[in-house]
Design an enzyme around this catalytic site. Structure first.
Site, PDB file in Angstrom:
ATOM      1  CG  HIS A 276      -4.346   0.298  -8.060  1.00 12.61           C
ATOM      2  ND1 HIS A 276      -5.889   0.274  -7.822  1.00 12.61           N
ATOM      3  CD2 HIS A 276      -3.739   1.251  -7.288  1.00 12.61           C
ATOM      4  CE1 HIS A 276      -5.896   1.166  -6.695  1.00 12.61           C
ATOM      5  NE2 HIS A 276      -4.886   1.691  -6.355  1.00 12.61           N
TER       6      HIS A 276
ATOM      7  CG  HIS B  69      -2.209   0.917   1.293  1.00 13.24           C
ATOM      8  ND1 HIS B  69      -2.401   1.717   0.214  1.00 13.24           N
ATOM      9  CD2 HIS B  69      -2.704   1.124   2.510  1.00 13.24           C
ATOM     10  CE1 HIS B  69      -3.569   2.494   0.629  1.00 13.24           C
ATOM     11  NE2 HIS B  69      -3.842   2.043   1.917  1.00 13.24           N
TER      12      HIS B  69
ATOM     13  CG  ASP C 201       3.222   4.361  -4.331  1.00 17.80           C
ATOM     14  OD1 ASP C 201       3.084   5.467  -3.808  1.00 17.80           O
ATOM     15  OD2 ASP C 201       2.252   3.437  -3.911  1.00 17.80           O
TER      16      ASP C 201
HETATM   17  N1  CMC Z   1       4.406  -7.271 -10.413  1.00  9.64           N
HETATM   18  C1  CMC Z   1       4.193  -8.592 -10.861  1.00  9.64           C
HETATM   19  N2  CMC Z   1       3.290  -9.310 -10.968  1.00  9.64           N
HETATM   20  C2  CMC Z   1       2.057  -8.524 -10.449  1.00  9.64           C
HETATM   21  C3  CMC Z   1       2.156  -7.179  -9.770  1.00  9.64           C
HETATM   22  C4  CMC Z   1       3.460  -6.656  -9.846  1.00  9.64           C
HETATM   23  N3  CMC Z   1       3.712  -5.609  -9.383  1.00  9.64           N
HETATM   24  N4  CMC Z   1       1.057  -6.852  -9.336  1.00  9.64           N
HETATM   25  C5  CMC Z   1       0.314  -7.786  -9.717  1.00  9.64           C
HETATM   26  N5  CMC Z   1       0.902  -9.038 -10.234  1.00  9.64           N
HETATM   27  C6  CMC Z   1       0.272 -10.164 -10.894  1.00  9.64           C
HETATM   28  C7  CMC Z   1       0.178 -11.122  -9.760  1.00  9.64           C
HETATM   29  O1  CMC Z   1       1.312 -12.101  -9.433  1.00  9.64           O
HETATM   30  C8  CMC Z   1      -1.107 -11.884 -10.256  1.00  9.64           C
HETATM   31  O2  CMC Z   1      -0.424 -12.852 -11.369  1.00  9.64           O
HETATM   32  P1  CMC Z   1      -1.361 -14.228 -11.556  1.00  9.64           P
HETATM   33  O3  CMC Z   1      -2.607 -14.142 -12.130  1.00  9.64           O
HETATM   34  O4  CMC Z   1      -0.403 -15.025 -12.480  1.00  9.64           O
HETATM   35  O5  CMC Z   1      -1.138 -14.938 -10.219  1.00  9.64           O
HETATM   36  C9  CMC Z   1      -1.723 -10.841 -11.045  1.00  9.64           C
HETATM   37  O6  CMC Z   1      -1.096 -10.010 -11.414  1.00  9.64           O
HETATM   38  C10 CMC Z   1      -2.963 -10.332 -10.298  1.00  9.64           C
HETATM   39  O7  CMC Z   1      -2.545  -9.816  -9.004  1.00  9.64           O
HETATM   40  P2  CMC Z   1      -3.023  -9.671  -7.667  1.00  9.64           P
HETATM   41  O8  CMC Z   1      -2.192  -9.729  -6.632  1.00  9.64           O
HETATM   42  O9  CMC Z   1      -4.260 -10.522  -7.650  1.00  9.64           O
HETATM   43  O10 CMC Z   1      -3.923  -8.394  -7.645  1.00  9.64           O
HETATM   44  P3  CMC Z   1      -4.283  -7.596  -6.272  1.00  9.64           P
HETATM   45  O11 CMC Z   1      -5.604  -6.613  -7.150  1.00  9.64           O
HETATM   46  O12 CMC Z   1      -4.460  -8.419  -5.335  1.00  9.64           O
HETATM   47  O13 CMC Z   1      -2.896  -6.621  -6.049  1.00  9.64           O
HETATM   48  C11 CMC Z   1      -1.509  -4.789  -5.569  1.00  9.64           C
HETATM   49  C12 CMC Z   1      -2.869  -5.245  -6.103  1.00  9.64           C
HETATM   50  C13 CMC Z   1      -1.395  -3.251  -5.647  1.00  9.64           C
HETATM   51  C14 CMC Z   1      -1.478  -5.292  -4.372  1.00  9.64           C
HETATM   52  C15 CMC Z   1      -0.586  -5.351  -6.446  1.00  9.64           C
HETATM   53  O14 CMC Z   1      -0.524  -5.183  -7.922  1.00  9.64           O
HETATM   54  C16 CMC Z   1       0.964  -5.327  -6.139  1.00  9.64           C
HETATM   55  O15 CMC Z   1       1.164  -5.887  -5.095  1.00  9.64           O
HETATM   56  N6  CMC Z   1       1.522  -4.249  -6.634  1.00  9.64           N
HETATM   57  C17 CMC Z   1       3.081  -3.869  -6.182  1.00  9.64           C
HETATM   58  C18 CMC Z   1       2.813  -3.123  -5.006  1.00  9.64           C
HETATM   59  C19 CMC Z   1       2.321  -1.453  -5.269  1.00  9.64           C
HETATM   60  O16 CMC Z   1       2.777  -1.005  -6.261  1.00  9.64           O
HETATM   61  N7  CMC Z   1       1.418  -1.145  -4.462  1.00  9.64           N
HETATM   62  C20 CMC Z   1       0.961   0.464  -4.475  1.00  9.64           C
HETATM   63  C21 CMC Z   1      -0.594   0.332  -4.797  1.00  9.64           C
HETATM   64  S1  CMC Z   1      -1.133   1.980  -5.376  1.00  9.64           S
HETATM   65  C22 CMC Z   1      -1.009   3.116  -3.979  1.00  9.64           C
HETATM   66  C23 CMC Z   1      -1.935   2.437  -3.177  1.00  9.64           C
HETATM   67  O17 CMC Z   1      -3.070   2.598  -3.343  1.00  9.64           O
HETATM   68  O18 CMC Z   1      -1.391   2.243  -1.814  1.00  9.64           O
END
Ligand code: CMC
Length: 429
Positions: free
Chosen positions: A307, A268, A363
């Site tokens: 996201h 986050h 970010d």
């Molecule tokens: N790098 C590589 N793969 C990713 C990433 C990433 N940053 N984000 C998602 N994926 C992949 C994930 O491995 C999954 O793949 P698969 O379907 O093969 O298992 C797929 O994309 C869907 O990911 P998810 O984890 O189910 O998606 P989510 O909606 O639960 O997660 C997130 C959203 C923001 C937590 C995630 O994209 C992430 O960890 N990003 C990196 C951390 C980040 O930049 N966070 C800041 C968010 S914006 C500011 C805020 O609001 O705080």
């Protein structure tokens, strides 16, 4: 509108149910009517991480994740970033309308009356270790404010609530700046209310001795925009924490501390810090393809990408990317920018990221701007928490005034043991 109902057939019993639809949703408790027999608790939904559950009605912020749209009270984020000020946006979030010139002047002056913190709060901050993470200090100090303002627990008294709102918006920059001065071993600088909100914050951060610290105009502009972009983002993890903890009717300082703790995590608000550490780890531009391959193999994530809601370019990231150009014109280009641009270029054309709709989020570039402005990496989440405080208290107030709301209490699917007898310790294997 045609028949606004949903018909469900329970194939276990053959019974048919008709549930009303409102705003494209059904009421989850209506599902409880669906039972196999009278002893059955009734149907629930299973929704870990609230992927598809609206937990409230809100009029604050609108997001269309597929189209990359973000609006506060109907105003597009791009227009607010270009034309508004952070304090004007806090007013807009809290009151729902843009202020008149007189209202804005009064609002700014009221906030300025609450920038100082009690000397004992300062002493409390002095007690942290020299290398304490500033976000840990921020969370604990905000929580401690509840002990200085015990009346804050009268959350249904409008004038008491208003006072805590002013205090929270006014004091968080001071707490943030003191946490920075603490880790640097520098004397704390008290607020100077002759300065603007942003100038005052930067002065508390960087002023030391003489000559007087002059806030660079581009820093004030950049921070104003970054604060506007971070002020609210509807039901994200920390705002949901604020609502959930606040639903117990605890005081707003304790609820804000809980929200800030949620923000601290690397998925986050800690992501901007994690982006910079990732860029450091990659080191040079020629290492980018190898890093991307590792991410694709599941060995770590590309921080600042992806996201839960945006399946398109985060509109805040677009504004920030342009802002980064303006800041770097003055501060000089950070070599890490080259690595970030190359990461973005490869990721946006790579099938792994395209297929999963992973785009840069807020970010990805914000950390580079913060770094150019001299903020240490571990301070980045605190820079997120200062403006997000206004979003948290806006949602907190909306939640406690919403008659539909009750204490947050999710259900579970219990998959543990059935009843069994206690075994004496001597007889256990
Ligand atoms: N790098 C590589 N793969 C990713 C990433 C990433 N940053 N984000 C998602 N994926 C992949 C994930 O491995 C999954 O793949 P698969 O379907 O093969 O298992 C797929 O994309 C869907 O990911 P998810 O984890 O189910 O998606 P989510 O909606 O639960 O997660 C997130 C959203 C923001 C937590 C995630 O994209 C992430 O960890 N990003 C990196 C951390 C980040 O930049 N966070 C800041 C968010 S914006 C500011 C805020 O609001 O705080």
């Amino acid at each position: 509108m045609a028949n606004e109902t949903l018909t469900i057939t329970d194939n276990r019993t053959g019974k048919v149910y008709e549930l009303p639809i409102a705003h494209g949703t059904i009421h989850a408790t209506d599902l409880r009517k669906i039972k196999v027999n009278d002893d059955d608790f009734g149907m629930m939904t299973y929704d870990p991480a609230f992927m598809n559950t609206a937990s409230c009605k809100s009029t604050v912020t609108y997001i269309d994740g597929d189209k990359g749209i973000l609006r506060y009270r109907g105003y597009p984020i791009e227009q607010l970033a270009e034309q508004s000020s952070y304090l004007e946006v806090t007013y807009l979030l809290l009151y729902g309308e843009l202020p008149t010139a007189a209202q804005l002047q009064q609002w700014e002056s009221e906030i300025k009356q609450h920038t100082y913190i009690h000397e004992n709060v300062k002493k409390l901050m002095e007690g942290f270790r020299y290398d304490a993470h500033p976000m840990g200090m921020f969370i604990s100090t905000v929580a401690a404010l509840s002990t200085f303002y015990p009346e804050a627990n009268k959350i249904f008294a409008p004038e008491v609530r208003q006072k805590q709102i002013l205090r929270l918006i006014g004091k968080v920059p001071t707490i943030a700046a003191f946490s920075y001065r603490h880790i640097k071993g520098m004397p704390y600088v008290y607020p100077n209310n002759d300065l603007s909100f942003i100038q005052n914050f930067l002065n508390m951060m960087y002023s030391i001795g003489t000559p007087r610290y002059e806030v660079p105009a581009i820093f004030e502009k950049a921070l104003n925009i970054l604060f506007i972009l971070h002020a609210d983002h509807e039901q994200n993890c920390s705002t949901s924490a604020m609502r959930s903890v606040g639903s117990s009717h605890v005081d707003p300082y304790s609820a804000t501390a809980a929200a800030a703790a949620a923000l601290y995590g690397p998925l986050h608000g800690g992501a901007n810090e994690a982006v910079l550490r990732m860029l450091d780890h990659i080191g040079t531009i020629d290492q980018v393809p190898a890093f991307i391959e590792k991410v694709k193999k599941g060995e770590g994530r590309l921080m600042g990408f992806g996201h839960r809601v945006y399946k398109n370019y985060d509109p805040r990231a677009k504004v920030i990317k342009k802002l980064a150009d303006d800041v770097f014109k003055v501060t000089g280009v950070d070599p890490k920018l080259e690595i970030a641009l190359e990461l973005e270029r490869i990721a946006l054309s790579d099938e792994y990221f395209v297929k999963r709709k992973l785009y840069p989020n807020v970010d990805f570039y914000s950390g580079l701007i913060y770094k150019a402005m001299g903020f240490p990496t571990e301070f980045f989440p605190v820079l997120f928490a200062i403006p997000r405080t206004s979003g948290w208290i806006t949602h907190w107030q909306e939640m406690i005034l919403d008659e539909d709301q009750k204490i947050a209490r999710p259900r579970q699917i219990y998959l543990g043991h059935d009843t069994r007898d206690y075994v004496d310790i001597a007889k256990r294997k």
